[in-house]
Design an enzyme around this catalytic site. Sequence first.
Site, mmCIF file in Angstrom:
data_model
loop_
_atom_site.group_PDB
_atom_site.id
_atom_site.type_symbol
_atom_site.label_atom_id
_atom_site.label_comp_id
_atom_site.label_asym_id
_atom_site.label_seq_id
_atom_site.Cartn_x
_atom_site.Cartn_y
_atom_site.Cartn_z
ATOM 1 N N ASP A 225 0.879 -1.174 0.000
ATOM 2 C CA ASP A 225 0.000 0.000 0.000
ATOM 3 C C ASP A 225 0.912 1.218 0.000
ATOM 4 O O ASP A 225 1.754 1.365 0.891
ATOM 5 C CB ASP A 225 -0.859 0.035 1.267
ATOM 6 C CG ASP A 225 -1.923 -1.059 1.272
ATOM 7 O OD1 ASP A 225 -2.076 -1.749 0.263
ATOM 8 O OD2 ASP A 225 -2.604 -1.184 2.312
ATOM 9 N N ASP A 380 -13.282 -3.884 -1.264
ATOM 10 C CA ASP A 380 -13.012 -3.518 0.132
ATOM 11 C C ASP A 380 -14.292 -3.657 0.948
ATOM 12 O O ASP A 380 -14.932 -2.658 1.298
ATOM 13 C CB ASP A 380 -12.526 -2.058 0.209
ATOM 14 C CG ASP A 380 -11.238 -1.839 -0.560
ATOM 15 O OD1 ASP A 380 -10.334 -2.677 -0.471
ATOM 16 O OD2 ASP A 380 -11.145 -0.816 -1.271
HETATM 17 O O1 1PR Z 1 -10.467 2.817 -5.102
HETATM 18 O O2 1PR Z 1 -9.638 2.204 -7.348
HETATM 19 O O3 1PR Z 1 -8.703 4.176 -6.143
HETATM 20 O O4 1PR Z 1 -8.226 1.863 -5.398
HETATM 21 C C1 1PR Z 1 -7.685 2.112 -4.134
HETATM 22 C C2 1PR Z 1 -7.038 0.849 -3.675
HETATM 23 O O5 1PR Z 1 -6.363 1.127 -2.458
HETATM 24 C C3 1PR Z 1 -8.030 -0.255 -3.404
HETATM 25 O O6 1PR Z 1 -7.515 -1.460 -3.958
HETATM 26 C C4 1PR Z 1 -8.082 -0.368 -1.889
HETATM 27 O O7 1PR Z 1 -8.149 -1.719 -1.478
HETATM 28 C C5 1PR Z 1 -6.755 0.216 -1.463
HETATM 29 N N1 1PR Z 1 -6.843 0.963 -0.194
HETATM 30 C C6 1PR Z 1 -7.450 2.148 -0.027
HETATM 31 N N2 1PR Z 1 -7.278 2.549 1.258
HETATM 32 C C7 1PR Z 1 -6.573 1.590 1.884
HETATM 33 C C8 1PR Z 1 -6.142 1.621 3.287
HETATM 34 O O8 1PR Z 1 -5.559 0.654 3.792
HETATM 35 N N3 1PR Z 1 -6.425 2.713 3.977
HETATM 36 N N4 1PR Z 1 -5.594 -0.505 1.174
HETATM 37 C C9 1PR Z 1 -6.298 0.593 0.959
HETATM 38 C C10 1PR Z 1 -6.154 -1.718 1.340
HETATM 39 C C11 1PR Z 1 -4.887 -3.471 0.779
HETATM 40 C C12 1PR Z 1 -5.116 -4.758 1.326
HETATM 41 C C13 1PR Z 1 -4.068 -5.189 2.358
HETATM 42 C C14 1PR Z 1 -4.581 -6.494 2.860
HETATM 43 C C15 1PR Z 1 -3.550 -7.308 3.545
HETATM 44 N N5 1PR Z 1 -5.129 -2.505 1.712
HETATM 45 O O9 1PR Z 1 -5.003 -5.576 0.182
HETATM 46 O O10 1PR Z 1 -2.847 -5.234 1.722
HETATM 47 O O11 1PR Z 1 -5.677 -6.231 3.718
HETATM 48 O O12 1PR Z 1 -3.155 -6.721 4.743
HETATM 49 P P1 1PR Z 1 -2.651 -7.610 5.940
HETATM 50 O O13 1PR Z 1 -1.952 -8.795 5.369
HETATM 51 O O14 1PR Z 1 -1.677 -6.723 6.669
HETATM 52 O O15 1PR Z 1 -3.847 -7.957 6.755
HETATM 53 P P2 1PR Z 1 -9.355 2.827 -6.009
#
Ligand code: 1PR
Length: 528
Positions: A225, A380
């Site tokens: 991320d 999400d």
């Molecule tokens: O909405 O098309 O602009 O895309 C934004 C992208 O950013 C989306 O794929 C959304 O999932 C991601 N995103 C937005 N905000 C966050 C945040 O964390 N605040 N990240 C975010 C989501 C990605 C997950 C994470 C897993 C594994 N995080 O895939 O990597 O939950 O984590 P873990 O192993 O630590 O539990 P758009």
Amino acid sequence: MVTLLDYGAGNVRSVVNAVKSLGHTVRFVSRPEDILSAERLIFPGVGAFGEMMLVLRRKGYVEPLRRYLEADRPFLGICLGLQALFEGSEEAPGEEGIGFLKGSVRRFRVDLAVPHIGWNGIKPRNPSALFRGLEGDEKFYFVHSYHVDPEDPSVVLTATDYGVEFVSAVQKGRVAAVQFHPEKSGPTGLRILRNFLEAPDAPAVLPPRTPSRTELAKRIIACLDVRANDQGDLVVTKGDQYDVREKGAVRNLGKPVDLARRYYQEGADEITFLNITGFRDFPLKDMPMLEVLRRTSENVFVPLTIGGGIRDYVDQDGTAYSALEVASEYFRSGADKISIGSDAVLIVEEVLRSGKSTGGSAIETISRVYGSQAVVISIDPRRVYVPSPHGVPHRVIETAFAGPGGERYCWYQCTIKGGREGRPVDAVTLARVCEELGAGEMLLNCIDRDGTNLGFDLELINAVKEAVTIPVIASSGAGCPEHFLEVFTRTRAESALAAGIFHRNEVPIGAVKAFLDGKVPIRRLPGP
Ligand code: 1PR
């Protein structure tokens, strides 16, 4: 010097980077004569068969290609570059192929997810100089919905199993072509490229081992991320249930390019970058992820996915961009797949409201040009507990984990803008509609589990997997190697993604793979 036939349909950057990393220079075909003057020719194909043949014909490349092949000059076709050698394809009925080999190209008819995406093995059928240095049980990265069906069995170089046994490489004299992507197959793929570039006329060998059956590996994906911190530096961050701030500041877990490189060396089967503030309207040329991709793809030879901000938008200066333009910029910079998050939710809401699709959505336009395998949907979702399934206009599941009021039922609400806004659509419906619109894979996050180390939400994964036929990436909550075994044995997810445990070095990728080895099929790194 190697000549590369780029007919302009997709990303050849990774092939160029792979060739350069092996110390060779690349010349591009820009006129038909360049084909006949090539010393060695690589033809990497991406996109769709019909479109490829149209462009080859329009540019006057078909005849010189035939002559080059008939003259038995060194040739390596990759993916569509293999399929092009045949007479035609079910993908584009009526469209003639180059016809150097007799036979045709067929769609997979299997009871498994199509496209066939991921790391699978090869069963060598004939000796080849391309096999020098291979053990025979290595895996290579495939991504395709069609496979070749040669009439002449003597041209079959390798076969692979995926529901059926299909031909995964052919060779006739010095003309070879492979269905997999050597440029995306890590050190093993580079070995094949090196053999083609440096010793095409070396004695042909058979690798010492030939598997009796090949298996598609379960993929382990590292997710980064990325966003700017408060000082303006681009950092890899990580949230707890999507909250990336600790004591008010954005968590900084490292530099994106360096971390991606580390995960590649540790054996990640794929790397995903998510620009988590992609919903902000930056001018496209300033998208910091473009540079991250360019630099990463120089020395990371596994598939790269990029998500965040892929949608139609107008930037602060008033310039309008289509989602297809944004995606194209990412593909040109080295991405193999793009991932659509917020926009997918809004697209599905509109389809459900109007009862039809426009044909012009980001999912449709990008999959039409780059193929469905290049379009991932990042979901999400967050649990919404209900006391009973009755009267809830969403796909409700019965859960083993009761809600705060003892509720035994829940549905998974899709969110946009990184979980900031809940929308009236559930994850199962979203996945189903996105598949219909042309998406090729689901990245299934779970806000409730994100960053908790409690394990994947198996109930969510099973509910979505049942609704779609395309591959699903399980994401959120991995805390230990056992969680990966659990997700691969108790759901049909094709791959599992983690972030926190890798970034914090709590469980390295190698430890996950060592634990899974022998229990589920995985890709092993080649020995030193
Ligand atoms: O909405 O098309 O602009 O895309 C934004 C992208 O950013 C989306 O794929 C959304 O999932 C991601 N995103 C937005 N905000 C966050 C945040 O964390 N605040 N990240 C975010 C989501 C990605 C997950 C994470 C897993 C594994 N995080 O895939 O990597 O939950 O984590 P873990 O192993 O630590 O539990 P758009």
